[in-house]
Design a protein around this motif. Structure first.
Motif, PDB file in Angstrom:
ATOM      1  N   VAL A   5       1.050  -0.898   0.140  1.00 30.22           N
ATOM      2  CA  VAL A   5      -0.123  -0.099   0.235  1.00 30.22           C
ATOM      3  C   VAL A   5       0.553   0.690   0.016  1.00 30.22           C
ATOM      4  N   THR A   6       0.990   1.514  -1.116  1.00 30.20           N
ATOM      5  CA  THR A   6       1.563   3.225  -1.344  1.00 30.20           C
ATOM      6  C   THR A   6       0.880   4.327  -2.094  1.00 30.20           C
ATOM      7  N   GLN A   7       0.693   4.742  -0.861  1.00 27.37           N
ATOM      8  CA  GLN A   7      -0.610   6.127  -1.066  1.00 27.37           C
ATOM      9  C   GLN A   7       0.415   7.531  -0.874  1.00 27.37           C
ATOM     10  N   ASP A   8       0.538   8.214  -1.934  1.00 25.67           N
ATOM     11  CA  ASP A   8       0.585   9.778  -1.928  1.00 25.67           C
ATOM     12  C   ASP A   8       0.014  10.799  -0.873  1.00 25.67           C
ATOM     13  N   MET A   9      -0.112  11.098   0.175  1.00 26.86           N
ATOM     14  CA  MET A   9      -0.768  11.671   1.254  1.00 26.86           C
ATOM     15  C   MET A   9       0.269  12.981   0.987  1.00 26.86           C
ATOM     16  N   SER A  10       1.173  13.737  -0.171  1.00 24.92           N
ATOM     17  CA  SER A  10       1.337  14.935   0.106  1.00 24.92           C
ATOM     18  C   SER A  10       0.184  15.834   0.200  1.00 24.92           C
TER      19      SER A  10
ATOM     20  N   LEU B  38       2.949  18.338   5.940  1.00 24.14           N
ATOM     21  CA  LEU B  38       2.186  17.128   5.806  1.00 24.14           C
ATOM     22  C   LEU B  38       3.522  16.224   4.798  1.00 24.14           C
ATOM     23  N   ASN B  39       4.670  16.675   4.675  1.00 23.00           N
ATOM     24  CA  ASN B  39       4.836  16.335   3.683  1.00 23.00           C
ATOM     25  C   ASN B  39       5.928  15.037   4.701  1.00 23.00           C
ATOM     26  N   LYS B  41       4.706  12.068   5.611  1.00 21.08           N
ATOM     27  CA  LYS B  41       3.990  11.326   4.451  1.00 21.08           C
ATOM     28  C   LYS B  41       4.479  10.993   3.393  1.00 21.08           C
ATOM     29  N   ASP B  42       4.847  11.997   2.748  1.00 18.88           N
ATOM     30  CA  ASP B  42       5.394  11.402   0.949  1.00 18.88           C
ATOM     31  C   ASP B  42       5.865   9.990   1.048  1.00 18.88           C
ATOM     32  N   PRO B  44       6.646   6.242   1.347  1.00 19.04           N
ATOM     33  CA  PRO B  44       5.716   5.627   0.853  1.00 19.04           C
ATOM     34  C   PRO B  44       5.844   4.294   2.844  1.00 19.04           C
ATOM     35  N   PRO B  45       4.667   4.289   3.095  1.00 25.76           N
ATOM     36  CA  PRO B  45       4.877   3.609   4.110  1.00 25.76           C
ATOM     37  C   PRO B  45       5.812   1.913   4.161  1.00 25.76           C
TER      38      PRO B  45
END
Lengths: 226, 342
Positions: A5-10, B38-39, B41-42, B44-45
């Motif tokens: 799961v790779t969501q771009d959360m920028s 907010l970056n 979270k940029d 990928p976890p």
């Protein structure tokens, strides 16, 4: 079976991937916020300037300057006058227009009317745009909430079509929807604070103007009686 | 006039442009905060890769981890360490042969050098030192003697040279022999290593086979256990369902009997009817026991009895119902048969 799961959360990605209505709401909120901040700074300068001018004029007035000289100074175009000076000028000119033989009560009445009219205009000018700040403070959270509710509705609707529902499917949608609420609050909080501050400032100025009007009419009456 | 003039001149706002610039600045700061705030979270976890195992990993992994850790070091590492360590000193020997060669046969070499150096140096000294006294005393004899001595010396030198050559040959032979021996040893060691490697591979294969077998056994065990558990669960469920059904039927029949008894107690029986007439009613109930509707589905043939039963049904509300609301479905539409005589 493995799932990555790779969501771009920028921040920018969240905004660009939001639905149209949410983006519209965000645009409206950004514009509202810009306008309200513009008014906040304008009113800040205007009210601070007004308080300064009022202080100066009261200081000069109660030091016992000749009223005619003060009137000349006030009406001269070089002098950037404040509200209180304009009230004084209106009252004094109205007082002087009457010939010396007329009834004192009638003269004082018309002087007071002239001062009150100017006072109303000045207060109207000082309180302009304050209602806009109040409206922004009360409405923009709801506008932001509308965007958020709409975004969350959409993300849940897309969730219903999935067989395997995980939080990862809803999270980006909710995050982008919540940005709308954040924007609404960002617009609302300073507007409310500024509205309250400016309302109390203008109230203080109004009481100062009113008391000055009463005192000036006393001074003029005494001057006429002499 | 004055008022209007002053008013026109007054309301030119001070610094409204500056206010606009400040407003834009505030928003730029806010946006920058949002973007850079907010970056985080940029990226990928990490660690979101999820492996779903069809079999439980614990029984298969435990033998894998424990058994090889005990087995591997004993057969594999013990033979490897003593034999892998010696080859390391070997290659330097092959690369730098003179060092070990000199160190190993120092005893024969040292006398050789002692033998070789004196004859080489002494004759020079002798030739220079001895001729001088000889020339002074007896030139002819001395010359002859010298020649003889020289011949003898030359012979000795030749002998010594021959000895040296022989010794050198011997040394070379020894060196060659040693080299050959080393090569042979190396070959043997390599062969041994290969054998060991083969053994290791075989052991590994065996271990893998064992692991696979263990895994398969574990899977089989699991399957058996699961099958057992399923069977047991099914049996339990069946038992529970049967019990529940029994309970339900018991409850339903019990409350139906209660309803009938209550209705019966309220009937004012018309006297002297012939036979045992039966009146059938369809009663629709509300939750809570209230009566919504009563319909005569089959008349007893005696209007007095039918109306008496209907009145009794209405009188006996609320009808007794089981406390469990799930059972109400059984009572929504009741079919009540009332006999004239019990």
């Amino acid at each position: 079976m493995s799932t990555t799961v790779t969501q771009d959360m920028s921040f920018l990605h969240l905004i660009s991937s939001a639905s149209l209505l949410v983006q519209l709401v965000m645009l409206i909120l950004v514009m509202i916020s810009l306008l309200s901040w513009w008014f906040i700074f304008r009113k800040l300068f205007v009210i601070r300037n007004e308080i300064k001018k009022t202080d100066e004029f009261e200081d000069v007035f109660w030091r016992g300057v000749d009223l005619n000289a003060l009137y000349q100074r006030t009406t001269s175009s070089r002098y950037a006058s404040g509200s209180l000076e304009r009230i004084f000028a209106a009252g004094f000119s109205e007082f002087n227009k009457h010939p010396s033989g007329t009834d004192l009560d009638a003269v004082m009445e018309s002087t007071r009317r002239a001062m009150r009219a100017t006072y109303q205009r000045e207060m109207d000018y000082l309180e302009s745009h304050l209602s806009f700040l109040a409206t922004v403070g009360s409405v923009s959270p709801y506008v932001g909430l509308l965007g958020t509710v709409w975004g969350i509705m959409n993300s849940f609707r897309s969730l219903s079509s999935m067989t395997q529902a995980t939080i990862a499917h809803v999270a980006p949608g909710i995050a982008e929807a919540l940005i709308a609420t954040a924007m609404g609050l960002f617009a609302a909080i300073p507007a409310v604070v500024a509205y309250n501050r400016y309302a109390s400032d203008t109230d203080q100025l109004a009481t100062r103007f009113e008391s000055f009007m009463e005192e000036l009419s006393n001074v003029l009456q005494r001057r006429a009686a002499e | 006039m004055n008022v209007s003039v002053s008013r026109n001149s007054s309301h030119s706002e001070p610094r409204s442009l500056l206010a606009g610039v400040l407003a834009v600045l505030v928003h730029l700061i806010f946006v920058a905060m949002l973007i850079f705030g907010l970056n985080w979270k940029d990226h990928p976890p990490e660690g979101m890769v999820v492996d779903i195992w069809t079999e439980l990993p614990q029984p298969t992994r435990e033998p894998v981890k424990t058994v090889p850790s005990k087995q591997e070091p004993k057969p594999v590492q013990e033979p490897v360490k003593p034999k892998t360590e010696p080859p390391k000193p070997e290659p330097p020997q092959s690369e730098l042969p003179p060092e070990p060669v000199k160190s190993e046969p120092p005893k024969p070499a040292a006398p050789q050098k002692a033998v070789t150096t004196p004859p080489v140096k002494k004759p020079d000294i002798a030739l220079k030192q001895k001729p001088e006294p000889i020339k002074e005393e007896k030139p002819d004899l001395q010359e002859q003697k010298k020649k003889e001595q020289e011949k003898v010396k030359e012979q000795e030198k030749l002998k010594e040279l021959e000895k040296q050559k022989e010794l050198e040959k011997k040394k070379e032979l020894e060196k060659q022999k040693e080299l050959e021996k080393k090569k042979a040893l190396e070959k043997q060691k390599e062969l041994e290593k290969q054998k060991e490697l083969d053994k290791q591979k075989e052991l590994e294969k065996q271990k893998e086979l064992q692991k696979q077998k263990e895994k398969e056994q574990a899977i089989q065990r699991q399957r058996e256990q699961e099958a057992k558990a399923q069977r047991e669960a099914e049996a339990q469920r069946a038992a529970q369902q049967a019990a529940a059904r029994n309970l339900v039927t018991n409850e339903v029949s019990k409350y139906k009997a209660l309803i009938l008894a209550k209705i019966r107690s309220r009937i004012v029986m018309p006297p002297d009817l012939p036979g045992n007439p039966v009146a059938e009613f369809n009663v629709t109930l509300l939750p809570g026991g209230d009566i919504l509707d009563v319909r005569l589905s089959k008349s007893s043939g005696h209007a007095a009895f039918d109306s008496a039963v209907e009145r009794a049904i209405f009188l006996s509300k609320p009808l007794p119902l089981p406390p469990d609301p799930a059972l109400f479905g059984e009572f929504r539409n009741l079919n009540i048969k009332v006999h004239y005589r019990e």
